[in-house]
Design a protein around this motif. Structure first.
Motif, PDB file in Angstrom:
ATOM      1  N   UNK A 181     -16.870   4.567  -3.862  1.00 40.99           N
ATOM      2  CA  UNK A 181     -15.550   5.057  -4.269  1.00 40.99           C
ATOM      3  C   UNK A 181     -15.139   6.238  -3.395  1.00 40.99           C
ATOM      4  N   UNK A 182     -13.891   6.223  -2.944  1.00 44.70           N
ATOM      5  CA  UNK A 182     -13.368   7.274  -2.084  1.00 44.70           C
ATOM      6  C   UNK A 182     -12.351   8.114  -2.838  1.00 44.70           C
ATOM      7  N   UNK A 183     -12.067   9.285  -2.309  1.00 51.04           N
ATOM      8  CA  UNK A 183     -11.090  10.184  -2.906  1.00 51.04           C
ATOM      9  C   UNK A 183      -9.917  10.354  -1.943  1.00 51.04           C
ATOM     10  N   UNK A 184      -8.738  10.360  -2.472  1.00 49.90           N
ATOM     11  CA  UNK A 184      -7.544  10.582  -1.662  1.00 49.90           C
ATOM     12  C   UNK A 184      -6.565  11.403  -2.480  1.00 49.90           C
ATOM     13  N   UNK A 185      -5.601  11.980  -1.803  1.00 46.02           N
ATOM     14  CA  UNK A 185      -4.562  12.726  -2.485  1.00 46.02           C
ATOM     15  C   UNK A 185      -3.217  12.355  -1.896  1.00 46.02           C
ATOM     16  N   UNK A 186      -2.215  12.383  -2.707  1.00 39.64           N
ATOM     17  CA  UNK A 186      -0.862  12.090  -2.252  1.00 39.64           C
ATOM     18  C   UNK A 186      -0.393  13.216  -1.344  1.00 39.64           C
ATOM     19  N   UNK A 187       0.457  12.916  -0.355  1.00 38.53           N
ATOM     20  CA  UNK A 187       0.958  13.983   0.524  1.00 38.53           C
ATOM     21  C   UNK A 187       1.711  15.079  -0.216  1.00 38.53           C
ATOM     22  N   UNK A 188       2.187  14.815  -1.430  1.00 39.47           N
ATOM     23  CA  UNK A 188       2.914  15.873  -2.168  1.00 39.47           C
ATOM     24  C   UNK A 188       2.147  16.420  -3.360  1.00 39.47           C
ATOM     25  N   UNK A 189       1.746  15.602  -4.380  1.00 33.76           N
ATOM     26  CA  UNK A 189       0.970  16.176  -5.485  1.00 33.76           C
ATOM     27  C   UNK A 189      -0.439  16.515  -5.037  1.00 33.76           C
ATOM     28  N   UNK A 190      -1.104  17.441  -5.741  1.00 40.35           N
ATOM     29  CA  UNK A 190      -2.465  17.829  -5.392  1.00 40.35           C
ATOM     30  C   UNK A 190      -3.509  17.059  -6.158  1.00 40.35           C
ATOM     31  N   UNK A 191      -3.115  16.212  -7.105  1.00 38.21           N
ATOM     32  CA  UNK A 191      -4.086  15.506  -7.911  1.00 38.21           C
ATOM     33  C   UNK A 191      -4.875  14.528  -7.040  1.00 38.21           C
ATOM     34  N   UNK A 192      -6.196  14.624  -7.134  1.00 34.96           N
ATOM     35  CA  UNK A 192      -7.064  13.712  -6.373  1.00 34.96           C
ATOM     36  C   UNK A 192      -7.278  12.460  -7.195  1.00 34.96           C
TER      37      UNK A 192
ATOM     38  N   UNK B  56       0.839  -1.200   0.000  1.00 34.67           N
ATOM     39  CA  UNK B  56       0.000   0.000   0.000  1.00 34.67           C
ATOM     40  C   UNK B  56       0.871   1.246   0.000  1.00 34.67           C
ATOM     41  N   UNK B  57       0.246   2.379  -0.328  1.00 37.32           N
ATOM     42  CA  UNK B  57       0.929   3.667  -0.330  1.00 37.32           C
ATOM     43  C   UNK B  57       0.167   4.638   0.572  1.00 37.32           C
ATOM     44  N   UNK B  58       0.872   5.574   1.208  1.00 35.52           N
ATOM     45  CA  UNK B  58       0.180   6.543   2.071  1.00 35.52           C
ATOM     46  C   UNK B  58      -0.540   7.604   1.253  1.00 35.52           C
ATOM     47  N   UNK B  59      -1.668   8.050   1.756  1.00 37.11           N
ATOM     48  CA  UNK B  59      -2.430   9.120   1.116  1.00 37.11           C
ATOM     49  C   UNK B  59      -3.213   9.875   2.162  1.00 37.11           C
ATOM     50  N   UNK B  60      -3.843  10.950   1.763  1.00 36.02           N
ATOM     51  CA  UNK B  60      -4.657  11.770   2.652  1.00 36.02           C
ATOM     52  C   UNK B  60      -6.108  11.704   2.187  1.00 36.02           C
ATOM     53  N   UNK B  61      -6.996  11.328   3.097  1.00 31.64           N
ATOM     54  CA  UNK B  61      -8.416  11.177   2.762  1.00 31.64           C
ATOM     55  C   UNK B  61      -9.050  12.552   2.549  1.00 31.64           C
ATOM     56  N   UNK B  62      -9.694  12.754   1.388  1.00 31.79           N
ATOM     57  CA  UNK B  62     -10.333  14.044   1.112  1.00 31.79           C
ATOM     58  C   UNK B  62     -11.814  13.915   0.749  1.00 31.79           C
ATOM     59  N   UNK B  63     -12.386  12.722   0.898  1.00 34.58           N
ATOM     60  CA  UNK B  63     -13.827  12.638   0.687  1.00 34.58           C
ATOM     61  C   UNK B  63     -14.288  11.430  -0.093  1.00 34.58           C
ATOM     62  N   UNK B  64     -15.481  11.581  -0.661  1.00 38.21           N
ATOM     63  CA  UNK B  64     -16.178  10.497  -1.337  1.00 38.21           C
ATOM     64  C   UNK B  64     -16.531  10.940  -2.748  1.00 38.21           C
ATOM     65  N   UNK B  65     -16.476  10.013  -3.683  1.00 39.40           N
ATOM     66  CA  UNK B  65     -16.884  10.341  -5.038  1.00 39.40           C
ATOM     67  C   UNK B  65     -18.388  10.125  -5.167  1.00 39.40           C
ATOM     68  N   UNK B  66     -19.096  11.180  -5.536  1.00 42.01           N
ATOM     69  CA  UNK B  66     -20.542  11.091  -5.753  1.00 42.01           C
ATOM     70  C   UNK B  66     -20.805  11.236  -7.244  1.00 42.01           C
ATOM     71  N   UNK B  67     -21.480  10.255  -7.814  1.00 44.67           N
ATOM     72  CA  UNK B  67     -21.755  10.266  -9.240  1.00 44.67           C
ATOM     73  C   UNK B  67     -23.012  11.073  -9.549  1.00 44.67           C
ATOM     74  N   UNK B  68     -23.376  11.107 -10.815  1.00 43.05           N
ATOM     75  CA  UNK B  68     -24.536  11.834 -11.317  1.00 43.05           C
ATOM     76  C   UNK B  68     -25.763  11.551 -10.459  1.00 43.05           C
ATOM     77  N   UNK B  69     -26.383  12.600  -9.925  1.00 43.85           N
ATOM     78  CA  UNK B  69     -27.531  12.427  -9.045  1.00 43.85           C
ATOM     79  C   UNK B  69     -27.147  12.230  -7.593  1.00 43.85           C
ATOM     80  N   UNK B  70     -25.895  12.560  -7.228  1.00 46.76           N
ATOM     81  CA  UNK B  70     -25.403  12.429  -5.853  1.00 46.76           C
ATOM     82  C   UNK B  70     -25.394  10.969  -5.383  1.00 46.76           C
ATOM     83  N   UNK B  71     -25.143  10.052  -6.304  1.00 43.84           N
ATOM     84  CA  UNK B  71     -25.133   8.631  -5.982  1.00 43.84           C
ATOM     85  C   UNK B  71     -23.743   8.213  -5.503  1.00 43.84           C
ATOM     86  N   UNK B  72     -23.704   7.520  -4.372  1.00 46.34           N
ATOM     87  CA  UNK B  72     -22.448   7.024  -3.821  1.00 46.34           C
ATOM     88  C   UNK B  72     -22.300   5.554  -4.174  1.00 46.34           C
ATOM     89  N   UNK B  73     -21.210   5.203  -4.846  1.00 46.04           N
ATOM     90  CA  UNK B  73     -20.970   3.826  -5.291  1.00 46.04           C
ATOM     91  C   UNK B  73     -19.789   3.190  -4.559  1.00 46.04           C
TER      92      UNK B  73
END
Length: 218
Positions: A205-216, A186-203
């Motif tokens: 999937x989570x969102x994370x970002x690397x401690x250095x790059x900003x790409x989610x 595994x690799x370390x990351x920072x939790x930044x939320x949940x991915x909500x699809x069209x219609x605010x549907x949660x499937x």
């Protein structure tokens, strides 16, 4: 851009650096989901901003805007804005994230409010003496998410910016032989939320970002 369902209180915060009709059109369509075309009877309360009313008109819905340069505006939504801003500030403070990460925290805070804040009891759901009508009493114990979707939030609940470990996704060029057999899986990351699809549907999937790059990532 912020959108809130009047009945359930379900909200959505979409970070934008500018607001025009196209931005509002996509945001409203995303929030409502697949019924945006099949149910043309939505009424959207807003201020008199032509970017919003124009998007509502293009969607075939009904615009109920306030009078320009007149008071009061939509006080309920303005109050929601205050709650969302305070939630964002709290998340930024406890996480230690830099202000350039404001777009991440807006998405997180809005969704966190959805499954923690109680659903609103509207005036028409009350009797003349202020008590809640029998048909609406179930909302007393429901969150905004429950009132909107009819089920409890079933995703993980983690603080914004929490250290997490994720399985590194495989890429077409990746090979198990390139990694040392004793290296962590595994690799370390920072939790930044949940991915909500069209219609605010949660499937799930989570969102994370690397401690250095900003790409989610997901």
């Amino acid at each position: 851009t912020t959108i809130r369902d009047a009945y359930s209180g379900l909200c959505c915060g979409i970070p934008n650096q500018h607001k025009d009709k196209d931005v509002c059109y996509r945001a409203l369509k995303y929030f409502v989901g697949v019924v945006w075309k099949t149910n043309p009877h939505f009424t959207v309360k807003s201020d008199a901003d032509k970017a919003i009313t124009g998007a509502v008109h293009d969607l075939g819905w009904h615009a109920d805007s306030s009078v320009a340069n007149a008071w009061p505006h939509n006080s309920t939504h303005e109050r929601f804005h205050g709650v969302l801003e305070m939630s964002c500030r709290a998340c930024m403070l406890q996480s230690g994230f830099p202000m350039k990460a404001w777009d991440h925290v807006v998405l997180y805070a809005a969704q966190a409010l959805n499954f923690t804040k109680k659903a609103p009891i509207l005036d028409w759901e009350k009797n003349s003496d202020g008590s809640i009508k029998e048909a609406s009493k179930k909302k007393e114990t429901q969150t905004c998410w429950e009132a909107h979707f009819g089920k409890k939030w079933d995703g993980p609940i983690e603080p914004f910016g929490r250290l997490c470990y994720y399985l590194e996704p495989k890429t077409p060029n990746s090979s198990s032989e390139s990694r040392h057999p004793l290296a962590p899986t595994t690799k370390p990351g920072l939790f930044v939320g949940w991915r909500l699809d069209f219609g605010m549907i949660f499937r799930g999937c989570l969102l994370y970002t690397s401690p250095s790059p900003r790409d989610v990532e997901e």
